[in-house]
Design a protein around this motif. Structure first.
Motif, short mmCIF file in Angstrom:
data_model
loop_
_atom_site.label_atom_id
_atom_site.label_comp_id
_atom_site.label_asym_id
_atom_site.label_seq_id
_atom_site.Cartn_x
_atom_site.Cartn_y
_atom_site.Cartn_z
N THR A 14 59.87 8.81 72.07
CA THR A 14 59.33 10.33 72.52
C THR A 14 60.37 10.28 74.33
O THR A 14 59.05 8.88 75.34
CB THR A 14 58.45 11.11 72.97
N LEU A 15 61.40 10.06 74.35
CA LEU A 15 61.34 10.25 76.19
C LEU A 15 61.68 11.86 76.26
O LEU A 15 62.90 12.70 76.27
CB LEU A 15 62.76 9.88 75.79
N ASP A 18 64.18 14.55 82.10
CA ASP A 18 63.63 14.46 84.26
C ASP A 18 63.61 15.90 84.61
O ASP A 18 64.94 16.85 83.40
CB ASP A 18 64.77 13.85 84.45
N PRO A 89 56.91 6.22 76.37
CA PRO A 89 56.94 5.26 76.74
C PRO A 89 56.84 5.29 78.26
O PRO A 89 57.14 6.27 78.74
CB PRO A 89 58.10 4.65 76.98
N TRP A 90 56.00 4.67 78.99
CA TRP A 90 55.64 4.83 80.56
C TRP A 90 56.65 4.32 80.99
O TRP A 90 57.29 5.02 82.29
CB TRP A 90 54.40 4.17 80.87
N ASP A 91 57.42 3.63 80.58
CA ASP A 91 58.80 3.01 81.79
C ASP A 91 59.81 4.11 82.01
O ASP A 91 60.41 3.92 82.64
CB ASP A 91 59.28 1.87 81.07
N HIS A 92 59.95 5.00 80.98
CA HIS A 92 60.77 6.38 80.77
C HIS A 92 59.90 7.07 81.84
O HIS A 92 58.88 7.84 81.26
CB HIS A 92 60.60 6.55 79.71
N ALA A 93 60.82 7.37 83.88
CA ALA A 93 59.70 8.19 84.50
C ALA A 93 59.43 9.68 83.66
O ALA A 93 57.71 10.23 84.46
CB ALA A 93 60.51 7.93 85.56
N ASN A 95 57.66 10.92 81.21
CA ASN A 95 57.14 10.47 80.63
C ASN A 95 55.37 10.40 81.47
O ASN A 95 54.96 10.96 80.96
CB ASN A 95 56.75 9.86 79.55
N ARG A 96 55.93 10.28 82.64
CA ARG A 96 54.48 9.76 83.26
C ARG A 96 53.33 10.92 83.84
O ARG A 96 52.91 10.55 84.26
CB ARG A 96 55.00 9.00 84.86
N SER A 129 50.89 5.19 74.76
CA SER A 129 51.30 4.01 75.39
C SER A 129 50.47 3.55 75.97
O SER A 129 49.04 3.60 76.90
CB SER A 129 52.35 4.76 76.84
#
Length: 139
Positions: A14-15, A18, A89-93, A95-96, A129
């Motif tokens: 899931t993304l 922004d 995913p953590w690498d999708h900013a 989501n952080r 994640s």
């Protein structure tokens, strides 16, 4: 030739979308409280507040900020198609913010003696994640 979907692969990542304006406001040095007031669905602002208050020794306030950001993030995940499990995913900013709130909620719950909730949140973070769990815990 027929092709079949791999049913064992699990749900897709899931993304979250922004929020450019909120992100830029926070990155430019605006107070996290001002960003949260203007963009209450922006979990990254809540995560920053939770971190700041936890560092200052205010675990209960940190818990409240983390829980707010966590719930706002859950709402966004559901709108993005998340069905209650699967990778975030953590690498999708974008989501952080949610992942940081989940970590902060676990940390603050542990600090106030809510051990069961702390472990549930820590497990949810690892399941969502593993990279975020390692990064945020410093391991």
């Amino acid at each position: 030739m027929e092709t079949h979907e791999n049913l064992l692969a699990g749900p897709p990542p899931t993304l979250l979308p922004d929020n450019t304006e909120a992100r830029q406001m926070l990155e430019s040095g605006a107070k996290a409280a001002d960003v949260a007031a203007r963009f209450p669905a922006y979990s990254d602002a809540w995560a920053s507040l939770a971190d700041d208050y936890f560092a200052a020794g205010h675990a209960v306030t940190s818990y409240a900020f983390a829980r707010t950001g966590y719930h706002r993030g859950l709402d966004q995940l559901r709108r993005a198609g998340w069905k209650g499990h699967g990778p975030v995913p953590w690498d999708h900013a974008p989501n952080r913010g949610f992942l940081r709130c989940l970590y902060a909620l676990s940390r603050a719950a542990n600090a106030i003696g809510e051990k069961d909730e702390a472990e549930r949140c820590a497990q949810f973070l690892r399941d969502s994640s593993a990279e975020a769990a390692r990064f945020l815990s410093g391991n």
